[in-house]
Motif scaffolding. Structure first.
Motif, PDB file in Angstrom:
ATOM      1  N   LEU A 120      67.179  53.089 -63.926  1.00 28.48           N
ATOM      2  CA  LEU A 120      66.001  52.653 -63.632  1.00 28.48           C
ATOM      3  C   LEU A 120      65.239  52.798 -61.921  1.00 28.48           C
ATOM      4  O   LEU A 120      63.949  52.758 -62.058  1.00 28.48           O
ATOM      5  N   MET A 121      66.325  54.025 -61.004  1.00 25.93           N
ATOM      6  CA  MET A 121      65.284  54.774 -60.142  1.00 25.93           C
ATOM      7  C   MET A 121      64.507  55.759 -61.205  1.00 25.93           C
ATOM      8  O   MET A 121      63.138  55.818 -60.551  1.00 25.93           O
ATOM      9  N   HIS A 122      64.910  56.184 -62.000  1.00 29.13           N
ATOM     10  CA  HIS A 122      63.643  57.075 -63.024  1.00 29.13           C
ATOM     11  C   HIS A 122      62.856  56.380 -63.751  1.00 29.13           C
ATOM     12  O   HIS A 122      61.352  57.245 -63.596  1.00 29.13           O
ATOM     13  N   LEU A 123      62.565  55.002 -63.724  1.00 24.26           N
ATOM     14  CA  LEU A 123      62.250  54.689 -64.933  1.00 24.26           C
ATOM     15  C   LEU A 123      61.351  53.917 -63.800  1.00 24.26           C
ATOM     16  O   LEU A 123      59.972  53.513 -64.216  1.00 24.26           O
ATOM     17  N   ILE A 124      60.932  54.047 -62.273  1.00 23.51           N
ATOM     18  CA  ILE A 124      60.587  53.490 -61.608  1.00 23.51           C
ATOM     19  C   ILE A 124      58.924  54.102 -61.944  1.00 23.51           C
ATOM     20  O   ILE A 124      57.943  53.120 -62.066  1.00 23.51           O
ATOM     21  N   PRO A 125      57.976  55.277 -61.910  1.00 18.02           N
ATOM     22  CA  PRO A 125      57.087  55.553 -62.223  1.00 18.02           C
ATOM     23  C   PRO A 125      56.732  54.526 -63.530  1.00 18.02           C
ATOM     24  O   PRO A 125      55.445  54.131 -63.843  1.00 18.02           O
ATOM     25  N   SER A 126      57.831  54.626 -64.461  1.00 18.65           N
ATOM     26  CA  SER A 126      57.012  54.116 -65.989  1.00 18.65           C
ATOM     27  C   SER A 126      56.597  52.726 -65.709  1.00 18.65           C
ATOM     28  O   SER A 126      56.019  52.199 -66.103  1.00 18.65           O
ATOM     29  N   ILE A 127      57.507  52.162 -64.692  1.00 25.93           N
ATOM     30  CA  ILE A 127      57.096  50.668 -64.924  1.00 25.93           C
ATOM     31  C   ILE A 127      56.049  50.581 -64.358  1.00 25.93           C
ATOM     32  O   ILE A 127      55.697  49.471 -64.391  1.00 25.93           O
ATOM     33  N   VAL A 128      55.686  50.997 -63.242  1.00 28.58           N
ATOM     34  CA  VAL A 128      54.687  51.169 -62.109  1.00 28.58           C
ATOM     35  C   VAL A 128      53.655  51.085 -63.000  1.00 28.58           C
ATOM     36  O   VAL A 128      52.351  50.294 -63.360  1.00 28.58           O
ATOM     37  N   LEU A 129      53.460  52.411 -63.609  1.00 28.56           N
ATOM     38  CA  LEU A 129      52.192  52.749 -65.129  1.00 28.56           C
ATOM     39  C   LEU A 129      51.997  51.611 -65.855  1.00 28.56           C
ATOM     40  O   LEU A 129      50.576  51.409 -66.469  1.00 28.56           O
ATOM     41  N   ALA A 130      53.007  50.631 -66.578  1.00 32.93           N
ATOM     42  CA  ALA A 130      53.967  49.919 -67.285  1.00 32.93           C
ATOM     43  C   ALA A 130      52.387  48.581 -66.904  1.00 32.93           C
ATOM     44  O   ALA A 130      51.662  48.145 -67.121  1.00 32.93           O
ATOM     45  N   VAL A 131      52.598  48.144 -65.952  1.00 41.97           N
ATOM     46  CA  VAL A 131      52.391  47.385 -64.742  1.00 41.97           C
ATOM     47  C   VAL A 131      50.453  47.066 -64.713  1.00 41.97           C
ATOM     48  O   VAL A 131      49.885  46.573 -64.678  1.00 41.97           O
ATOM     49  N   ILE A 132      50.116  48.642 -64.406  1.00 35.01           N
ATOM     50  CA  ILE A 132      48.693  49.342 -64.610  1.00 35.01           C
ATOM     51  C   ILE A 132      48.046  48.720 -65.647  1.00 35.01           C
ATOM     52  O   ILE A 132      46.712  48.976 -65.893  1.00 35.01           O
ATOM     53  N   LEU A 133      48.902  49.486 -66.570  1.00 36.48           N
ATOM     54  CA  LEU A 133      49.015  49.395 -67.653  1.00 36.48           C
ATOM     55  C   LEU A 133      48.286  48.119 -67.988  1.00 36.48           C
ATOM     56  O   LEU A 133      46.884  47.553 -68.704  1.00 36.48           O
ATOM     57  N   ALA A 134      49.118  46.898 -67.978  1.00 37.16           N
ATOM     58  CA  ALA A 134      48.762  45.017 -68.183  1.00 37.16           C
ATOM     59  C   ALA A 134      47.570  45.075 -67.660  1.00 37.16           C
ATOM     60  O   ALA A 134      46.567  44.342 -68.342  1.00 37.16           O
ATOM     61  N   LEU A 135      47.421  44.896 -66.495  1.00 34.73           N
ATOM     62  CA  LEU A 135      46.657  44.476 -65.701  1.00 34.73           C
ATOM     63  C   LEU A 135      44.852  45.488 -66.378  1.00 34.73           C
ATOM     64  O   LEU A 135      43.919  44.810 -65.517  1.00 34.73           O
ATOM     65  N   TRP A 145      40.919  54.025 -62.531  1.00 34.62           N
ATOM     66  CA  TRP A 145      40.698  54.186 -60.820  1.00 34.62           C
ATOM     67  C   TRP A 145      42.451  54.215 -60.981  1.00 34.62           C
ATOM     68  O   TRP A 145      42.662  55.622 -60.198  1.00 34.62           O
ATOM     69  N   PHE A 146      43.474  53.403 -61.031  1.00 35.75           N
ATOM     70  CA  PHE A 146      44.408  53.854 -61.213  1.00 35.75           C
ATOM     71  C   PHE A 146      45.673  54.863 -61.518  1.00 35.75           C
ATOM     72  O   PHE A 146      46.059  55.521 -61.452  1.00 35.75           O
ATOM     73  N   PHE A 147      44.873  55.226 -63.267  1.00 34.00           N
ATOM     74  CA  PHE A 147      45.350  56.383 -63.656  1.00 34.00           C
ATOM     75  C   PHE A 147      44.892  57.655 -63.668  1.00 34.00           C
ATOM     76  O   PHE A 147      45.549  58.539 -63.472  1.00 34.00           O
ATOM     77  N   LEU A 148      43.554  57.059 -62.349  1.00 37.01           N
ATOM     78  CA  LEU A 148      42.837  58.929 -62.253  1.00 37.01           C
ATOM     79  C   LEU A 148      43.930  59.102 -60.923  1.00 37.01           C
ATOM     80  O   LEU A 148      44.373  60.094 -61.129  1.00 37.01           O
ATOM     81  N   LEU A 149      43.666  58.273 -60.371  1.00 32.17           N
ATOM     82  CA  LEU A 149      44.598  59.090 -58.760  1.00 32.17           C
ATOM     83  C   LEU A 149      46.633  59.323 -59.686  1.00 32.17           C
ATOM     84  O   LEU A 149      46.754  60.452 -58.859  1.00 32.17           O
ATOM     85  N   ALA A 150      47.109  58.060 -60.751  1.00 37.02           N
ATOM     86  CA  ALA A 150      48.049  58.473 -61.607  1.00 37.02           C
ATOM     87  C   ALA A 150      48.483  60.220 -61.620  1.00 37.02           C
ATOM     88  O   ALA A 150      48.945  61.398 -61.639  1.00 37.02           O
ATOM     89  N   ALA A 151      46.885  60.768 -62.122  1.00 39.98           N
ATOM     90  CA  ALA A 151      47.165  61.509 -62.912  1.00 39.98           C
ATOM     91  C   ALA A 151      47.089  62.339 -62.094  1.00 39.98           C
ATOM     92  O   ALA A 151      47.288  64.149 -61.904  1.00 39.98           O
ATOM     93  N   LEU A 152      46.512  62.600 -60.524  1.00 44.20           N
ATOM     94  CA  LEU A 152      46.132  63.480 -60.197  1.00 44.20           C
ATOM     95  C   LEU A 152      46.770  63.240 -59.073  1.00 44.20           C
ATOM     96  O   LEU A 152      47.455  64.992 -58.937  1.00 44.20           O
ATOM     97  N   LEU A 153      47.957  62.910 -58.758  1.00 38.16           N
ATOM     98  CA  LEU A 153      49.263  62.552 -58.268  1.00 38.16           C
ATOM     99  C   LEU A 153      50.311  63.686 -59.082  1.00 38.16           C
ATOM    100  O   LEU A 153      50.717  64.526 -58.274  1.00 38.16           O
ATOM    101  N   PHE A 154      50.098  63.434 -60.631  1.00 42.30           N
ATOM    102  CA  PHE A 154      51.182  63.991 -61.225  1.00 42.30           C
ATOM    103  C   PHE A 154      50.537  65.396 -61.367  1.00 42.30           C
ATOM    104  O   PHE A 154      51.589  66.800 -60.779  1.00 42.30           O
ATOM    105  N   LEU A 155      49.513  65.670 -61.465  1.00 43.08           N
ATOM    106  CA  LEU A 155      47.890  67.712 -61.002  1.00 43.08           C
ATOM    107  C   LEU A 155      49.246  67.830 -59.490  1.00 43.08           C
ATOM    108  O   LEU A 155      49.209  69.298 -59.424  1.00 43.08           O
ATOM    109  N   LEU A 156      48.774  67.635 -58.513  1.00 41.78           N
ATOM    110  CA  LEU A 156      49.695  67.812 -57.222  1.00 41.78           C
ATOM    111  C   LEU A 156      50.731  68.317 -57.289  1.00 41.78           C
ATOM    112  O   LEU A 156      50.779  69.065 -56.889  1.00 41.78           O
TER     113      LEU A 156
END
Length: 162
Positions: A120-135, A145-156
């Motif tokens: 569950l802890m490891h899947l939290i980012p996937s769950i958050v991204l799935a909710v964003i994808l659904a929206l 905006w959210f996927f751009l932000l997620a990509a930038l956070l991943f890159l950083l």
């Protein structure tokens, strides 16, 4: 048209370089750092190919769409379908790719409760991204905006650890 063929040739050559250069770089660095066996390098190369191919595919669709709009003013029906579905499919692929990293919680001898909590802890980012994808499926600007932000956070995060 000859210009379209040369444009596609240059685009595909550039995308092949964009795919192969980081793949070769990361696998070479991994080989030097850990001396990993060839099987591990092949597996890691296949795993790394998922986001690289998604990126190259998205760039191809966007560049082709921009070229069509610039030359003719509108997208043809087929490309419009690609422009509509490509981000959604890429979002699903990226969520599945990130979810693969949750599989490291399965260790022999660990109680089931700990494994499930770790999963569950490891899947939290996937769950958050799935909710964003659904929206984003309904409201595209949210996905942008959210996927751009997620990509930038991943890159950083990636650059900080490198």
């Amino acid at each position: 048209m000859k210009t379209d063929a040369s444009f596609k040739g240059i685009l595909i050559a550039g995308l092949a370089l964009l795919y192969l250069a980081p793949l070769a770089f990361f696998l070479t660095m991994e080989q030097r750092a850990s001396g990993a066996p060839i099987g591990t390098l092949v597996g890691n190369g296949l795993l790394l190919s998922i986001p690289l191919l998604a990126l190259c595919g998205m760039i191809y669709v966007l560049a082709t769409a921009a070229r069509q709009v610039r030359s003719g003013g509108a997208l043809d029906r087929r490309l419009a379908g690609w422009v509509y579905w490509a981000p959604r499919v890429a979002g699903i692929v990226i969520i599945l790719f990130i979810s693969l990293f949750a599989l490291d919680v399965f260790t022999p001898g660990v109680p089931l409760g700990e494994v499930l909590f770790g999963l569950l802890m490891h899947l939290i980012p996937s769950i958050v991204l799935a909710v964003i994808l659904a929206l984003a499926w309904k409201w595209e600007w949210i996905g942008f905006w959210f996927f751009l932000l997620a990509a930038l956070l991943f890159l950083l995060t990636f650059l900080r650890e490198a």
